[in-house]
Design a protein around this motif. Structure first.
Motif, PDB file in Angstrom:
ATOM      1  N   ASN A  38      55.160  30.415  25.026  1.00  0.00           N
ATOM      2  CA  ASN A  38      55.758  31.719  25.332  1.00  0.00           C
ATOM      3  C   ASN A  38      54.726  32.798  25.635  1.00  0.00           C
ATOM      4  OD1 ASN A  38      58.456  30.817  24.940  1.00  0.00           O
ATOM      5  ND2 ASN A  38      58.179  30.978  22.727  1.00  0.00           N
ATOM      6  N   LYS A  39      53.504  32.388  25.887  1.00  0.00           N
ATOM      7  CA  LYS A  39      52.431  33.352  26.175  1.00  0.00           C
ATOM      8  C   LYS A  39      52.781  34.247  27.366  1.00  0.00           C
ATOM      9  CE  LYS A  39      47.489  33.489  27.314  1.00  0.00           C
ATOM     10  NZ  LYS A  39      46.258  32.655  27.520  1.00  0.00           N
ATOM     11  N   HIS A  40      53.522  33.703  28.322  1.00  0.00           N
ATOM     12  CA  HIS A  40      53.874  34.460  29.530  1.00  0.00           C
ATOM     13  C   HIS A  40      54.674  35.719  29.218  1.00  0.00           C
ATOM     14  CE1 HIS A  40      57.464  31.993  28.730  1.00  0.00           C
ATOM     15  NE2 HIS A  40      58.132  32.936  29.345  1.00  0.00           N
ATOM     16  N   ARG A  41      55.356  35.742  28.087  1.00  0.00           N
ATOM     17  CA  ARG A  41      56.149  36.920  27.735  1.00  0.00           C
ATOM     18  C   ARG A  41      55.266  38.170  27.623  1.00  0.00           C
ATOM     19  NH1 ARG A  41      59.897  34.545  22.750  1.00  0.00           N
ATOM     20  NH2 ARG A  41      61.087  33.015  23.990  1.00  0.00           N
ATOM     21  N   LEU A  42      54.023  37.969  27.237  1.00  0.00           N
ATOM     22  CA  LEU A  42      53.146  39.097  26.948  1.00  0.00           C
ATOM     23  C   LEU A  42      52.266  39.515  28.125  1.00  0.00           C
ATOM     24  CD1 LEU A  42      51.834  37.803  23.496  1.00  0.00           C
ATOM     25  CD2 LEU A  42      53.598  39.544  23.849  1.00  0.00           C
ATOM     26  N   GLN A  43      52.128  38.654  29.112  1.00  0.00           N
ATOM     27  CA  GLN A  43      51.076  38.845  30.096  1.00  0.00           C
ATOM     28  C   GLN A  43      51.258  40.041  31.017  1.00  0.00           C
ATOM     29  OE1 GLN A  43      51.017  34.750  31.557  1.00  0.00           O
ATOM     30  NE2 GLN A  43      49.122  34.365  30.437  1.00  0.00           N
ATOM     31  N   SER A  44      52.453  40.585  31.090  1.00  0.00           N
ATOM     32  CA  SER A  44      52.668  41.766  31.942  1.00  0.00           C
ATOM     33  C   SER A  44      52.551  43.077  31.163  1.00  0.00           C
ATOM     34  CB  SER A  44      54.054  41.701  32.596  1.00  0.00           C
ATOM     35  OG  SER A  44      55.081  41.759  31.611  1.00  0.00           O
ATOM     36  N   LEU A  45      52.300  42.995  29.860  1.00  0.00           N
ATOM     37  CA  LEU A  45      52.257  44.198  29.031  1.00  0.00           C
ATOM     38  C   LEU A  45      50.899  44.878  29.107  1.00  0.00           C
ATOM     39  CD1 LEU A  45      54.099  42.984  25.794  1.00  0.00           C
ATOM     40  CD2 LEU A  45      55.076  44.112  27.810  1.00  0.00           C
ATOM     41  N   ALA A  46      50.919  46.194  29.154  1.00  0.00           N
ATOM     42  CA  ALA A  46      49.688  46.982  29.134  1.00  0.00           C
ATOM     43  C   ALA A  46      49.282  47.231  27.686  1.00  0.00           C
ATOM     44  CB  ALA A  46      49.908  48.307  29.857  1.00  0.00           C
ATOM     45  N   ASN A  47      48.053  47.659  27.489  1.00  0.00           N
ATOM     46  CA  ASN A  47      47.546  48.076  26.178  1.00  0.00           C
ATOM     47  C   ASN A  47      47.577  46.970  25.136  1.00  0.00           C
ATOM     48  OD1 ASN A  47      47.318  50.808  27.107  1.00  0.00           O
ATOM     49  ND2 ASN A  47      49.512  51.084  26.714  1.00  0.00           N
ATOM     50  N   ILE A  48      47.403  45.726  25.566  1.00  0.00           N
ATOM     51  CA  ILE A  48      47.345  44.649  24.572  1.00  0.00           C
ATOM     52  C   ILE A  48      46.177  43.714  24.881  1.00  0.00           C
ATOM     53  CG2 ILE A  48      49.866  44.697  24.371  1.00  0.00           C
ATOM     54  CD1 ILE A  48      49.821  41.790  25.490  1.00  0.00           C
ATOM     55  N   LYS A  49      45.744  43.016  23.865  1.00  0.00           N
ATOM     56  CA  LYS A  49      44.780  41.929  24.035  1.00  0.00           C
ATOM     57  C   LYS A  49      45.338  40.712  23.319  1.00  0.00           C
ATOM     58  CE  LYS A  49      40.037  40.372  23.348  1.00  0.00           C
ATOM     59  NZ  LYS A  49      38.667  40.720  22.906  1.00  0.00           N
ATOM     60  N   ILE A  50      45.500  39.625  24.026  1.00  0.00           N
ATOM     61  CA  ILE A  50      46.031  38.395  23.456  1.00  0.00           C
ATOM     62  C   ILE A  50      44.902  37.616  22.789  1.00  0.00           C
ATOM     63  CG2 ILE A  50      47.153  36.199  23.957  1.00  0.00           C
ATOM     64  CD1 ILE A  50      48.520  37.598  26.338  1.00  0.00           C
ATOM     65  N   ILE A  51      45.107  37.234  21.548  1.00  0.00           N
ATOM     66  CA  ILE A  51      44.141  36.417  20.818  1.00  0.00           C
ATOM     67  C   ILE A  51      44.846  35.142  20.369  1.00  0.00           C
ATOM     68  CG2 ILE A  51      42.691  36.262  18.757  1.00  0.00           C
ATOM     69  CD1 ILE A  51      42.306  39.282  18.924  1.00  0.00           C
TER      70      ILE A  51
END
Length: 294
Positions: A38-51
């Motif tokens: 479900n990583k794709h859910r986050l990829q369009s969000l601004a102000n985040i860093k995925i770890i």
């Protein structure tokens, strides 16, 4: 810019919280499983860093993140309700997450508990109601609640525990009642349910994450807060309301089995008093949003 950490950031509540923080201009470190589907859910969000970091390695977080952290939201939780091994691990991971929060100099630690901590209850449930969990999941949440509270006091980290009741919305578990009946009603399929005579309470996901954000700003350290709606009624009434909204021709088959089931009758006076939280979505409005997004 304020900063936060969110574990379980691709899950139902975690995703919506991360999205809300992003929209508010709060930088969020989104902690997810390596190779999460479900990583794709986050990829369009601004102000985040995925770890990408398994919870078993959560103590490594202070070697990955630098800088000031205002709030650590611990939401990640795994395992079936009576998977004792996984539930025991969840307690350990909660404590390790708290240790990471301390090492990062994090001001506030907020953890999401559950209605399951209260167990079976027909009465109004306040935060002072004695927990009587009847599943390993509920028991593990209670254990994590009290252990993390005392440890946070030793660490001088502000601590808040939330007990979230039945939340619905986009990315909800497809096996949950609302996704099941919405999809069935849209296709005019027959629906098989329990007697649905227990009291129930549904809160739309947007209202739930708004509550979490406000607790970051306004909640009182050391407190437990119920997060639920202000509308409790018989579950059957919610089901019939959804059917009427969709204008479905489905036949609903209610069971005649009268064995004891869980009822929900939460009190939310405490969070309404301590914060400026207001419930924005009535039940039918949340259902319209679900239909629009499916």
């Amino acid at each position: 810019m304020k900063t936060a950490i969110v574990t379980g950031a691709t899950g139902f509540i975690g995703y919506h919280l991360t999205k809300k923080l992003s929209a508010l201009g709060i930088f969020a470190y989104a902690i997810i499983r390596p190779n999460s589907k479900n990583k794709h859910r986050l990829q369009s969000l601004a102000n985040i860093k995925i770890i990408e970091l398994d919870m078993i390695d959560i103590k490594k977080l202070p070697t990955i993140i630098t800088g000031k952290i205002d709030c650590f939201f611990h939401i990640a939780w795994d395992g079936e309700r009576n998977d004792f091994i996984k539930q025991y691990q969840n307690v350990d991971y909660t404590m390790q997450a708290l240790e990471s929060a301390k090492e990062l100099g994090c001001k506030r630690f907020i953890c999401t508990g559950s209605q399951a901590e209260y167990g079976l209850s027909e009465n109004l449930v306040t935060e002072e109601t004695i927990p009587k969990p009847n599943t390993a999941y509920g028991a593990a949440k209670v254990a994590a609640c009290y252990l993390s509270k005392y440890r946070a006091e030793q660490f001088a980290v502000e601590w808040i525990w939330t007990r979230i009741f039945s939340v619905y919305g986009k990315y909800d578990n497809p096996k949950a009642l609302i996704p099941y009946v919405v999809d069935s009603f849209k296709d005019n399929k027959g629906v098989n349910l329990t007697a649905c005579q227990q009291k129930w309470n549904y809160l739309y996901i947007e209202d739930a994450v708004n509550a979490l954000v406000l607790l970051m700003e306004q909640g009182k350290s050391g407190e437990i807060y119920n997060i639920a709606s202000n509308e409790t009624k018989v579950l059957k009434e919610f089901v019939e309301e959804i059917k009427n909204i969709i204008k479905s021709n489905s036949i609903i088959n209610y069971s005649t089995d009268n064995r004891m089931v869980v009822s929900l009758n939460p009190c939310i006076k405490k969070i309404m008093t301590d914060t400026s939280w207001k419930i924005k979505f009535k039940f039918y409005e949340g259902i319209y949003e679900i239909i629009r997004n499916r």
